[in-house]
Design an enzyme around this catalytic site. Structure first.
Site, mmCIF file in Angstrom:
data_model
loop_
_atom_site.group_PDB
_atom_site.id
_atom_site.type_symbol
_atom_site.label_atom_id
_atom_site.label_comp_id
_atom_site.label_asym_id
_atom_site.label_seq_id
_atom_site.Cartn_x
_atom_site.Cartn_y
_atom_site.Cartn_z
ATOM 1 N N SER A 101 -21.536 22.027 3.841
ATOM 2 C CA SER A 101 -22.447 22.389 2.760
ATOM 3 C C SER A 101 -23.535 23.350 3.220
ATOM 4 O O SER A 101 -23.258 24.489 3.546
ATOM 5 C CB SER A 101 -23.040 21.122 2.149
ATOM 6 O OG SER A 101 -23.682 21.405 0.939
ATOM 7 N N ASP A 238 -25.188 27.655 -1.613
ATOM 8 C CA ASP A 238 -25.122 27.260 -0.214
ATOM 9 C C ASP A 238 -23.703 27.505 0.298
ATOM 10 O O ASP A 238 -22.928 28.230 -0.320
ATOM 11 C CB ASP A 238 -25.550 25.800 -0.048
ATOM 12 C CG ASP A 238 -24.688 24.840 -0.855
ATOM 13 O OD1 ASP A 238 -23.992 25.289 -1.783
ATOM 14 O OD2 ASP A 238 -24.689 23.630 -0.558
ATOM 15 N N ASP A 240 -20.850 25.823 0.522
ATOM 16 C CA ASP A 240 -19.665 25.441 -0.263
ATOM 17 C C ASP A 240 -19.893 25.587 -1.754
ATOM 18 O O ASP A 240 -19.037 25.204 -2.555
ATOM 19 C CB ASP A 240 -19.241 24.008 0.066
ATOM 20 C CG ASP A 240 -20.286 22.972 -0.335
ATOM 21 O OD1 ASP A 240 -21.480 23.312 -0.378
ATOM 22 O OD2 ASP A 240 -19.906 21.810 -0.583
ATOM 23 N N ASP A 242 -21.782 24.054 -3.864
ATOM 24 C CA ASP A 242 -22.029 22.902 -4.742
ATOM 25 C C ASP A 242 -23.478 22.909 -5.228
ATOM 26 O O ASP A 242 -23.847 22.132 -6.104
ATOM 27 C CB ASP A 242 -21.683 21.579 -4.048
ATOM 28 C CG ASP A 242 -22.572 21.252 -2.861
ATOM 29 O OD1 ASP A 242 -23.245 22.160 -2.339
ATOM 30 O OD2 ASP A 242 -22.576 20.076 -2.433
#
Length: 454
Positions: A101, A238, A240, A242
């Protein structure tokens, strides 16, 4: 009741460790075997973010899954939202994202998802850990090894998103993906929506040119780009994707708390009054802003799985954390910064420029601190902190479902051990800067004494 759950491998957001220290190909292989053993049969979607270690860990995990007889759909480079979408698209029994992440590039991780797009709960992760520790994995014969197929669900994702979002005209949008996995999807979705898109840091190289957490400091280049280009909004992600960070039409970073309040109110307008789920580190502005629209706030533990569980339990309209992690249940139960980005555009289209509508959100003073603390000291340190809080702070309410949050009518403080890093977090809010700084000084002193005493 104070509860701290910290597994040997899984934290609050799956496994997340420095690569080739605790997180090795051997561990990824065993996690694949453990997940395949847990499932018994079926198929699993596997994706990864752009980190240089992703291919190594993905292949090891896939090998483990296949050895148990479970089929694998490899979607390769994929933001977490796309993995969650693909699980439902391909009717898979689980999904895995190889990602850390917003952590620095030397980290990577393994996060497991349920068929409905929700992350694995702590109970499910505990069962995976039990299988891992026992080491007795399901193993099939050579002619029953799982089948590996490859797929690309991006077109289906974009098509479905366009069915749910409607704009009256196109806008100028600057998208900063931090060279993360959002690079392969977020700018393209914005363009397909009819917007003129300028991309920053959208090369999926695995080498990050800014801090991955999309905050005011890390998005200075995006702020300058929005202002100099006369764009309507800046959207950032960020590693990934999410999470979402937002820059308004004046080039200013919209604080997480303000953005959470704005999007929550828009969801209430769009879908009707109801519950909004947020976490114990969210401030009072959200409550105050959505109340006139018939919204009610319910707080849960920090982490997207707790927010998703709260959404399902309360049949909520929306759920989000004051970190830019949003879950839109009408779309999916996976946190999705990419869909959140086009939802922000729809909000601007319906309500007006972001800089103007943001003026209506109450502004209180929020301070955050991170204090280094070895993971093995966290539980005892929290026991010390709780004793100190009871003796030295005057408060009206205490919430201890995740760390310790104390409140009165004009301020609150949350003491919480990080589930992903060796740190203790302090988050607080007050109506004045002076009071906030006084509380933070006192809170930091308590935490430092706690860690030193252990």
């Amino acid at each position: 009741m104070l509860v701290i759950l910290m597994g040997k491998y899984f934290g609050t957001s799956g496994i997340r460790e420095v690569v080739n220290e605790r997180l090795t190909p051997d561990l990824a292989l065993k996690v694949g075997k453990a997940l395949g053993t847990y499932l018994g049969e079926g198929k699993v979607v596997v994706g990864k973010d752009t980190r240089t270690s992703g291919e190594m860990l993905k292949n090891a995990l896939i090998s483990g899954l296949l050895s148990t007889g479970v089929d694998v759909i490899d979607i390769d480079l994929s933001p977490t939202p796309l993995t969650g979408f693909a699980i439902k698209l391909y009717e898979a029994d689980a999904g895995v994202t190889i990602t850390a992440s917003h952590n620095p590039p030397e980290y990577n991780g393994i996060k497991v998802w349920q068929p409905n797009g929700m992350a694995y709960t702590s109970e499910m992760e505990n069962e995976l850990e039990r299988i891992l520790e026992k080491g007795k994995f399901q193993q099939v014969s050579w002619n029953d090894i799982g089948e590996l197929t490859r797929a690309d669900p991006k077109k289906e994702y974009i098509k479905k998103a366009l069915e749910m979002i409607e704009l009256s005209k196109g806008y100028k949008v600057v998208v900063d993906c931090g060279n993360g996995a959002g690079s392969i999807l977020s700018p393209y979705l914005q363009r397909e929506l009819g917007n003129k898109v300028v991309s920053l840091n959208s090369h999926p190289s695995g080498f990050f040119v800014r801090e991955l957490e999309p905050n005011a400091k890390s998005l200075l280049a995006l702020s300058k780009a929005v202002k100099s280009l006369g764009a309507d909004v800046g959207i950032a992600h960020d590693g990934d994707a999410d999470r979402i960070g937002v820059i308004d039409d004046q080039g200013n970073f919209v604080e997480y708390e303000v953005m959470l309040s704005l999007i929550s109110s828009y969801m209430l307008r769009k879908f009707g009054k109801g519950k909004i789920i947020t976490t114990v580190d969210a401030g009072f502005a959200l409550d105050d802003y959505i109340k006139p629209l018939g919204g009610e706030v319910a707080r849960v533990k920090v982490g997207d799985v707790a927010v998703a569980e709260g959404i399902v339990r309360e049949n909520a309209v929306f759920g989000g954390e004051p970190s830019g992690t949003w879950i839109i249940p009408q779309w999916n139960l996976t946190p999705d910064g990419i869909f959140a980005g086009v939802l922000v555009l729809e909000m601007i289209d319906k309500l007006g420029p972001l800089s103007e509508i943001a003026k209506g959100v109450p502004r209180y003073v929020t301070l955050r601190a991170k204090i280094p603390c070895p993971n093995e000291k966290k539980a005892k340190a929290m026991e010390f902190i709780k004793r100190e809080v009871l003796e030295n702070f005057e408060y009206k309410r205490i919430i201890d479902i995740d760390g310790i949050r104390i409140e009165n009518d004009e301020w609150w403080i949350l003491f919480r051990p990080s589930g992903t890093e060796p740190i203790m977090r302090i988050t607080l809010e007050a109506h004045t800067k002076k009071k906030a700084e006084e509380l933070m000084e006192k809170a930091e002193e308590v935490v430092k004494r706690a860690i030193k005493s252990v």
